[in-house]
Design a protein around this motif. Sequence first.
Motif, PDB file in Angstrom:
ATOM      1  N   TYR A  71       0.834  -1.204   0.000  1.00 38.22           N
ATOM      2  CA  TYR A  71       0.000   0.000   0.000  1.00 38.22           C
ATOM      3  C   TYR A  71       0.870   1.256   0.000  1.00 38.22           C
ATOM      4  CZ  TYR A  71      -3.503   3.396   1.423  1.00 38.22           C
ATOM      5  OH  TYR A  71      -4.328   4.490   1.467  1.00 38.22           O
ATOM      6  N   ILE A  72       0.508   2.206  -0.839  1.00 39.13           N
ATOM      7  CA  ILE A  72       1.204   3.493  -0.872  1.00 39.13           C
ATOM      8  C   ILE A  72       0.246   4.552  -0.313  1.00 39.13           C
ATOM      9  CG2 ILE A  72       2.191   5.293  -2.339  1.00 39.13           C
ATOM     10  CD1 ILE A  72       3.021   3.135  -4.292  1.00 39.13           C
ATOM     11  N   PRO A  73       0.547   5.081   0.871  1.00 40.36           N
ATOM     12  CA  PRO A  73      -0.341   6.122   1.405  1.00 40.36           C
ATOM     13  C   PRO A  73      -0.261   7.380   0.550  1.00 40.36           C
ATOM     14  CG  PRO A  73       1.529   5.763   2.881  1.00 40.36           C
ATOM     15  CD  PRO A  73       1.663   4.791   1.740  1.00 40.36           C
ATOM     16  N   SER A  74      -1.401   8.037   0.387  1.00 40.62           N
ATOM     17  CA  SER A  74      -1.379   9.269  -0.402  1.00 40.62           C
ATOM     18  C   SER A  74      -0.767  10.391   0.428  1.00 40.62           C
ATOM     19  CB  SER A  74      -2.786   9.648  -0.861  1.00 40.62           C
ATOM     20  OG  SER A  74      -3.622   9.815   0.252  1.00 40.62           O
ATOM     21  N   ALA A  75      -0.178  11.331  -0.272  1.00 48.49           N
ATOM     22  CA  ALA A  75       0.454  12.458   0.413  1.00 48.49           C
ATOM     23  C   ALA A  75      -0.611  13.249   1.171  1.00 48.49           C
ATOM     24  CB  ALA A  75       1.141  13.358  -0.613  1.00 48.49           C
ATOM     25  N   ARG A  76      -0.265  13.715   2.333  1.00 48.95           N
ATOM     26  CA  ARG A  76      -1.227  14.492   3.124  1.00 48.95           C
ATOM     27  C   ARG A  76      -1.502  15.839   2.484  1.00 48.95           C
ATOM     28  NH1 ARG A  76      -1.559  13.186   9.225  1.00 48.95           N
ATOM     29  NH2 ARG A  76      -1.663  10.981   8.933  1.00 48.95           N
ATOM     30  N   ARG A  77      -0.455  16.439   1.988  1.00 52.56           N
ATOM     31  CA  ARG A  77      -0.590  17.762   1.375  1.00 52.56           C
ATOM     32  C   ARG A  77      -0.194  17.678  -0.086  1.00 52.56           C
ATOM     33  NH1 ARG A  77       1.037  22.484   5.299  1.00 52.56           N
ATOM     34  NH2 ARG A  77       0.064  21.739   7.197  1.00 52.56           N
ATOM     35  N   PRO A  78      -1.126  17.968  -0.965  1.00 54.30           N
ATOM     36  CA  PRO A  78      -0.759  17.930  -2.380  1.00 54.30           C
ATOM     37  C   PRO A  78       0.196  19.058  -2.738  1.00 54.30           C
ATOM     38  CG  PRO A  78      -3.016  18.677  -2.116  1.00 54.30           C
ATOM     39  CD  PRO A  78      -2.513  18.295  -0.753  1.00 54.30           C
ATOM     40  N   TRP A 121      -1.672  28.482  -1.992  1.00 56.26           N
ATOM     41  CA  TRP A 121      -3.024  27.927  -2.110  1.00 56.26           C
ATOM     42  C   TRP A 121      -4.090  28.937  -1.715  1.00 56.26           C
ATOM     43  CZ3 TRP A 121      -4.036  23.836  -4.803  1.00 56.26           C
ATOM     44  CH2 TRP A 121      -3.160  22.760  -4.864  1.00 56.26           C
ATOM     45  N   THR A 122      -3.823  29.740  -0.701  1.00 60.84           N
ATOM     46  CA  THR A 122      -4.859  30.635  -0.173  1.00 60.84           C
ATOM     47  C   THR A 122      -4.935  31.976  -0.885  1.00 60.84           C
ATOM     48  OG1 THR A 122      -3.306  31.393   1.517  1.00 60.84           O
ATOM     49  CG2 THR A 122      -4.790  29.578   2.120  1.00 60.84           C
ATOM     50  N   ASN A 123      -4.097  32.178  -1.912  1.00 63.04           N
ATOM     51  CA  ASN A 123      -4.125  33.451  -2.633  1.00 63.04           C
ATOM     52  C   ASN A 123      -4.206  33.298  -4.150  1.00 63.04           C
ATOM     53  OD1 ASN A 123      -4.065  36.382  -2.595  1.00 63.04           O
ATOM     54  ND2 ASN A 123      -2.014  36.202  -3.474  1.00 63.04           N
ATOM     55  N   VAL A 124      -4.233  32.083  -4.650  1.00 63.60           N
ATOM     56  CA  VAL A 124      -4.256  31.871  -6.097  1.00 63.60           C
ATOM     57  C   VAL A 124      -5.520  31.109  -6.479  1.00 63.60           C
ATOM     58  CG1 VAL A 124      -3.100  30.684  -8.012  1.00 63.60           C
ATOM     59  CG2 VAL A 124      -1.753  31.927  -6.337  1.00 63.60           C
ATOM     60  N   PRO A 154      -6.258  22.391  -0.686  1.00 64.07           N
ATOM     61  CA  PRO A 154      -7.083  21.178  -0.696  1.00 64.07           C
ATOM     62  C   PRO A 154      -6.337  20.006  -0.079  1.00 64.07           C
ATOM     63  CG  PRO A 154      -6.035  21.442  -2.811  1.00 64.07           C
ATOM     64  CD  PRO A 154      -5.635  22.643  -1.979  1.00 64.07           C
ATOM     65  N   THR A 155      -7.072  19.000   0.281  1.00 62.07           N
ATOM     66  CA  THR A 155      -6.443  17.745   0.696  1.00 62.07           C
ATOM     67  C   THR A 155      -6.253  16.893  -0.562  1.00 62.07           C
ATOM     68  OG1 THR A 155      -8.548  16.615   1.015  1.00 62.07           O
ATOM     69  CG2 THR A 155      -7.637  17.810   2.924  1.00 62.07           C
ATOM     70  N   THR A 156      -5.426  15.886  -0.462  1.00 63.74           N
ATOM     71  CA  THR A 156      -5.253  14.965  -1.577  1.00 63.74           C
ATOM     72  C   THR A 156      -6.593  14.304  -1.899  1.00 63.74           C
ATOM     73  OG1 THR A 156      -2.957  14.582  -0.958  1.00 63.74           O
ATOM     74  CG2 THR A 156      -3.982  12.919  -2.355  1.00 63.74           C
ATOM     75  N   TYR A 157      -7.362  13.984  -0.880  1.00 64.15           N
ATOM     76  CA  TYR A 157      -8.677  13.375  -1.079  1.00 64.15           C
ATOM     77  C   TYR A 157      -9.586  14.304  -1.881  1.00 64.15           C
ATOM     78  CZ  TYR A 157     -13.314  11.543  -0.094  1.00 64.15           C
ATOM     79  OH  TYR A 157     -14.583  11.070  -0.235  1.00 64.15           O
ATOM     80  N   GLU A 158      -9.608  15.586  -1.560  1.00 65.37           N
ATOM     81  CA  GLU A 158     -10.446  16.536  -2.304  1.00 65.37           C
ATOM     82  C   GLU A 158     -10.043  16.604  -3.778  1.00 65.37           C
ATOM     83  OE1 GLU A 158     -11.602  19.712   1.229  1.00 65.37           O
ATOM     84  OE2 GLU A 158      -9.660  19.889   0.229  1.00 65.37           O
ATOM     85  N   LEU A 159      -8.749  16.604  -4.050  1.00 61.21           N
ATOM     86  CA  LEU A 159      -8.307  16.614  -5.448  1.00 61.21           C
ATOM     87  C   LEU A 159      -8.728  15.332  -6.158  1.00 61.21           C
ATOM     88  CD1 LEU A 159      -4.749  18.253  -5.391  1.00 61.21           C
ATOM     89  CD2 LEU A 159      -6.957  19.292  -5.940  1.00 61.21           C
TER      90      LEU A 159
END
Length: 187
Positions: A71-78, A121-124, A154-159
């Motif tokens: 299993y490869i865990p997804s990155a927490r922060r994209p 992320w919070t300005n673009v 966003p989270t990796t899940y949201e993407l």
Amino acid sequence: MVSPPPDNCPALVLNADFRPLSYFPLSLWPWYESIKAVFLDRVNIIAEYDRVVRSPSFEMRLPSVISLKEYIPSARRPAFTRFNVFLRDRFSCQYCGERFPSQELTFDHVVPRARGGRTSWTNVVAACSACNLRKGHQLSHSCGMHPLIPPQQPTTYELQENGRAFPPNFLHQSWRDFLYWDSELEH
């Protein structure tokens, strides 16, 4: 029936939990990478194409669906990339709300860089060229142009969830049991 060339036989790559590694872009490996992974005992073959590849001493059907053994865990922060910003914003201009192909979208700094705004992320946000040009170097409150959705990391899940709204042009029948799209798929 003529067999498709091997280049038209990518393998859908699933994590060890049988979920695709990524939806957008869809996690696909070329045929030779999937065969290499089989020989290195890194994957399980879940489904195969009718296409066979041969060497003088070996014959094998090309894998169409493979799963990783570990299993490869997804990155927490994209990663903050142009593509990920567009994916977060669902390829829509955050000022007019229209959807555009990625090559027709631009970055817009909500607080312009000329006024101390950062590229984060919070300005673009994603913006079409017309809206980006109209907003220019103004602040949102001075020009009356506010992002439809306030920008945030966003989270990796949201993407991944956003990516499910954009099914690829080609889906092999053997992949359908492992993919879940928000829009109806053609058969």
